[in-house]
Design an enzyme around this catalytic site. Structure first.
Site, PDB file in Angstrom:
ATOM      1  N   LYS A  22       4.887  -3.632 -11.527  1.00  0.00           N
ATOM      2  CA  LYS A  22       4.127  -2.507 -10.958  1.00  0.00           C
ATOM      3  C   LYS A  22       4.476  -2.319  -9.488  1.00  0.00           C
ATOM      4  CE  LYS A  22      -0.192  -3.209  -9.433  1.00  0.00           C
ATOM      5  NZ  LYS A  22      -0.439  -2.808  -8.024  1.00  0.00           N
ATOM      6  N   ASN A  23       4.492  -3.413  -8.720  1.00  0.00           N
ATOM      7  CA  ASN A  23       4.659  -3.283  -7.269  1.00  0.00           C
ATOM      8  C   ASN A  23       6.095  -3.024  -6.854  1.00  0.00           C
ATOM      9  OD1 ASN A  23       1.957  -3.518  -7.062  1.00  0.00           O
ATOM     10  ND2 ASN A  23       1.949  -5.637  -6.333  1.00  0.00           N
ATOM     11  N   CYS A 123     -10.479  -0.388  -0.099  1.00  0.00           N
ATOM     12  CA  CYS A 123     -10.660  -0.616  -1.541  1.00  0.00           C
ATOM     13  C   CYS A 123     -11.490  -1.882  -1.685  1.00  0.00           C
ATOM     14  CB  CYS A 123      -9.304  -0.772  -2.229  1.00  0.00           C
ATOM     15  SG  CYS A 123      -8.524  -2.333  -1.858  1.00  0.00           S
ATOM     16  N   ARG A 128      -7.868  -2.314   4.289  1.00  0.00           N
ATOM     17  CA  ARG A 128      -6.480  -1.900   4.049  1.00  0.00           C
ATOM     18  C   ARG A 128      -6.003  -0.832   5.044  1.00  0.00           C
ATOM     19  NH1 ARG A 128      -5.566  -3.068  -1.484  1.00  0.00           N
ATOM     20  NH2 ARG A 128      -3.340  -2.950  -1.063  1.00  0.00           N
ATOM     21  N   ASP A 313      -1.742 -12.203  -4.854  1.00  0.00           N
ATOM     22  CA  ASP A 313      -2.005 -11.541  -6.135  1.00  0.00           C
ATOM     23  C   ASP A 313      -2.162 -12.526  -7.280  1.00  0.00           C
ATOM     24  OD1 ASP A 313       0.090  -8.607  -5.583  1.00  0.00           O
ATOM     25  OD2 ASP A 313      -1.857  -9.225  -4.799  1.00  0.00           O
ATOM     26  N   ARG A 405      -4.384  -0.581 -14.669  1.00  0.00           N
ATOM     27  CA  ARG A 405      -3.528  -0.210 -13.528  1.00  0.00           C
ATOM     28  C   ARG A 405      -2.330  -1.147 -13.411  1.00  0.00           C
ATOM     29  NH1 ARG A 405      -6.720   1.015  -8.138  1.00  0.00           N
ATOM     30  NH2 ARG A 405      -4.582   1.614  -7.705  1.00  0.00           N
TER      31      ARG A 405
HETATM   32  C1  EPZ Z   1       1.027  -4.884  -1.423  1.00  0.00           C
HETATM   33  O1  EPZ Z   1      -0.097  -4.262  -0.836  1.00  0.00           O
HETATM   34  C2  EPZ Z   1       0.726  -4.976  -2.911  1.00  0.00           C
HETATM   35  N1  EPZ Z   1       0.550  -3.630  -3.458  1.00  0.00           N
HETATM   36  C3  EPZ Z   1      -0.559  -5.788  -3.122  1.00  0.00           C
HETATM   37  O2  EPZ Z   1      -0.748  -5.929  -4.525  1.00  0.00           O
HETATM   38  C4  EPZ Z   1      -0.354  -7.177  -2.523  1.00  0.00           C
HETATM   39  O3  EPZ Z   1      -1.551  -7.902  -2.634  1.00  0.00           O
HETATM   40  C5  EPZ Z   1       0.038  -7.054  -1.038  1.00  0.00           C
HETATM   41  O4  EPZ Z   1       1.212  -6.218  -0.912  1.00  0.00           O
HETATM   42  C6  EPZ Z   1       0.350  -8.409  -0.412  1.00  0.00           C
HETATM   43  O5  EPZ Z   1       1.381  -9.030  -1.112  1.00  0.00           O
HETATM   44  C7  EPZ Z   1       1.657  -2.913  -3.793  1.00  0.00           C
HETATM   45  O6  EPZ Z   1       2.779  -3.353  -3.608  1.00  0.00           O
HETATM   46  C8  EPZ Z   1       1.419  -1.546  -4.377  1.00  0.00           C
HETATM   47  P1  EPZ Z   1       0.211  -5.562   2.941  1.00  0.00           P
HETATM   48  P2  EPZ Z   1      -0.015  -3.780   0.721  1.00  0.00           P
HETATM   49  O7  EPZ Z   1       0.526  -4.332   3.721  1.00  0.00           O
HETATM   50  O8  EPZ Z   1       1.348  -3.285   1.017  1.00  0.00           O
HETATM   51  C9  EPZ Z   1      -2.893  -5.834   6.504  1.00  0.00           C
HETATM   52  C10 EPZ Z   1      -1.935  -5.885  -6.545  1.00  0.00           C
HETATM   53  O9  EPZ Z   1      -2.913  -6.532  -6.956  1.00  0.00           O
HETATM   54  N2  EPZ Z   1      -2.298  -4.561   6.960  1.00  0.00           N
HETATM   55  O10 EPZ Z   1       1.264  -6.608   2.793  1.00  0.00           O
HETATM   56  O11 EPZ Z   1      -1.163  -2.875   0.975  1.00  0.00           O
HETATM   57  C11 EPZ Z   1      -3.669  -5.652   5.209  1.00  0.00           C
HETATM   58  O12 EPZ Z   1      -4.984  -5.231   5.468  1.00  0.00           O
HETATM   59  C12 EPZ Z   1      -1.928  -5.355  -5.124  1.00  0.00           C
HETATM   60  O13 EPZ Z   1      -0.909  -5.630  -7.219  1.00  0.00           O
HETATM   61  C13 EPZ Z   1      -2.665  -4.063   8.201  1.00  0.00           C
HETATM   62  O14 EPZ Z   1      -3.468  -4.661   8.913  1.00  0.00           O
HETATM   63  O15 EPZ Z   1      -0.268  -5.154   1.479  1.00  0.00           O
HETATM   64  C14 EPZ Z   1      -3.612  -7.033   4.614  1.00  0.00           C
HETATM   65  O16 EPZ Z   1      -4.632  -7.811   5.208  1.00  0.00           O
HETATM   66  C15 EPZ Z   1      -3.203  -5.688  -4.373  1.00  0.00           C
HETATM   67  N3  EPZ Z   1      -2.118  -2.889   8.616  1.00  0.00           N
HETATM   68  C16 EPZ Z   1      -2.252  -7.577   5.069  1.00  0.00           C
HETATM   69  O17 EPZ Z   1      -1.846  -6.744   6.166  1.00  0.00           O
HETATM   70  C17 EPZ Z   1      -1.202  -2.206   7.859  1.00  0.00           C
HETATM   71  O18 EPZ Z   1      -0.719  -1.143   8.299  1.00  0.00           O
HETATM   72  C18 EPZ Z   1      -1.171  -7.512   4.005  1.00  0.00           C
HETATM   73  O19 EPZ Z   1      -1.136  -6.183   3.521  1.00  0.00           O
HETATM   74  C19 EPZ Z   1      -0.857  -2.728   6.594  1.00  0.00           C
HETATM   75  C20 EPZ Z   1      -1.402  -3.914   6.180  1.00  0.00           C
END
Ligand code: EPZ
Length: 427
Positions: A22-23, A123, A128, A313, A405
């Site tokens: 998915k990701n 969410c 996020r 995850d 999803r």
């Molecule tokens: C991706 O989300 C995945 N989703 C998530 O999978 C996964 O948990 C996550 O990466 C971490 O591996 C998809 O790929 C669609 P991040 P993403 O940006 O990109 C903070 C699932 O269950 N952050 O790496 O949103 C954020 O709040 C989903 O399949 C900021 O502060 O994750 C988090 O604490 C859930 N500012 C941390 O960084 C930003 O601009 C990591 O988030 C972006 C992120």
């Protein structure tokens, strides 16, 4: 509202096919916006989020056609044709339902020189923010303006310049957005402290197949030389390492022997190490993994971290498995601020879990008892399924739209290896 009913206590035995990730799919699909030629993606999983993303691409003027796959096949072939964009806006009503929609921001900006995308909002697992997406895009030449819950991005002169950005913290989505925006910039870009998840490697490999120039793929420093345009390609989505890890946890806790087929073994290092530490037998084959367990598990101490660390995850699924371990496990969630929504639901099935801040102490219990429970987010709902498979009696999991999803045909895959599980339209 659909729910899933499970009558627990059965060992799992047999072969279980793993679908496309998915990701990875959700960052490969927007790549179709970067060229006016067709991008064909193979091994695309049949998931609600993939369908939702397809609708978003259609809204932007791209066609998405599903070709050449029979209903019984796992994985689909989708061709994305964005001859020209008819819109450069991702509206709130789409983005709020699927956060990954933010991944069209970079590609639209790169292709059309401007983009207007709704802020995704939070969410269940956290607020996020997207500040890092925006800072990285600014660093490669974007002008940004925020108003009324939308971000408007513009490339001066219609084309991004490229530049240098060092992420203060690792962000998967922000890395994906800036990479997709930088590949057709007028100059070069250097992205430091980039995310190294296998899904990022898949994205970079697909972009290279489309004519992009990227060095350092798989490392924390990506060097991108902008090219004038990208061409079409055919690319196969990598297998889903989180789906595979989820089913491995299920087999580990129920006991049995399950071969997970069509797996990218190299992408599962931390998960397999943790399973072996818990006493689970793991045999690695070329593109499959055989999980063998007697159901007796050792407790673990796990802390989530960016790849190649233990994946956030996988935290909920391991927690469900460790509810039956012989001793106390300690899980620490460092990535998201609210990723323990599954705890109260697991407790209703008899689990003994204490959460203090980012740390959860899971004391193994002799038995879990089936109960009506409610899914809150994607991976939390999988943890409830895993608990239901080993619990005595019946578990009904409500709000299974969360599951749909990220898990393709879950009850079909689990039934095929012996689980007593069905989807019930009522509830
Ligand atoms: C991706 O989300 C995945 N989703 C998530 O999978 C996964 O948990 C996550 O990466 C971490 O591996 C998809 O790929 C669609 P991040 P993403 O940006 O990109 C903070 C699932 O269950 N952050 O790496 O949103 C954020 O709040 C989903 O399949 C900021 O502060 O994750 C988090 O604490 C859930 N500012 C941390 O960084 C930003 O601009 C990591 O988030 C972006 C992120």
């Amino acid at each position: 509202m659909d729910r899933i009913l499970i009558r627990g206590g059965r060992r799992l035995n047999g072969k279980l096919p793993i679908s496309g990730a998915k990701n990875a799919a959700l960052t490969l699909m927007p790549c179709g916006l970067l060229t006016d030629e067709p991008l064909t993606l193979r091994n695309l999983p049949r998931l609600a989020d993939v369908d939702g993303f397809g609708h978003l691409l259609n809204q932007l003027g791209a066609s998405t056609t599903i070709e050449g796959s029979r209903p019984e096949d796992f994985g689909r072939v989708m061709t994305i044709r964005a001859g020209q964009l008819t819109s450069t806006e991702a509206p709130y009503d789409i983005v709020r339902k699927m956060r990954a929609s933010i991944l069209v921001l970079g590609p639209i900006l790169a292709r059309a020189g401007q983009a207007r995308v709704s802020l995704p909002g939070g969410c269940a697992i956290g607020n996020r923010p997207i500040d890092l997406h925006l800072k990285a895009l600014e660093a490669i030449g974007a002008d940004l303006e925020m108003s009324a819950g939308y971000v408007t991005a513009t490339a001066p002169g219609g084309r991004l310049s490229g530049g240098r950005y060092r992420f203060p913290v690792v962000s998967v989505g922000a890395t994906e957005n800036v990479v997709m925006a930088a590949v057709t910039a007028s100059g070069s870009s250097r992205i430091e402290n980039a995310a190294r998840e296998p899904e990022i490697v898949d994205l970079c490999r697909c972009l290279v197949a489309m004519g992009a120039r990227i060095d350092g793929i798989g490392t924390e420093t990506l060097e991108i030389e902008g090219v004038a345009e990208l061409h079409g390609a055919t690319y196969a989505v990598m297998p889903d390492r989180i789906e595979a890890g989820s089913y491995a946890c299920a087999a580990a806790v129920t006991g049995g022997e399950v071969e997970l087929t069509n797996v990218d073994v190299a992408s599962m290092g931390a998960t397999l190490t943790a399973l072996r530490e818990a006493g689970v037998g793991i045999e690695e084959r070329r593109d499959s993994i055989v999980v063998t367990s007697d159901g007796q598990l050792r407790p673990l101490t796990l802390t989530t971290a960016p790849y190649p660390g233990f994946a956030t995850d996988m935290q909920a699924q391991f927690m469900a498995m460790l509810c039956k371990a012989a001793g106390a496990s300690v899980l620490t969630e460092t990535i998201f601020e609210n990723r323990y929504m599954h705890v109260p639901e697991l407790a209703r099935m008899g689990a003994d879990i204490q959460v203090r801040g980012r740390t959860a102490v899971v004391k193994g219990v002799d038995r879990l008892v089936g109960a009506p429970v409610m899914a809150t987010d994607l991976r939390a709902s999988m943890s409830l399924i895993i608990a239901g498979l080993v619990a005595e009696g019946e578990t009904s999991v409500a709000r299974v739209y969360h599951l749909d999803r990220g898990y393709e045909r879950l009850e079909e895959k689990l039934s095929a290896v012996g689980a007593d599980i069905e989807r019930d339209g009522g509830g």
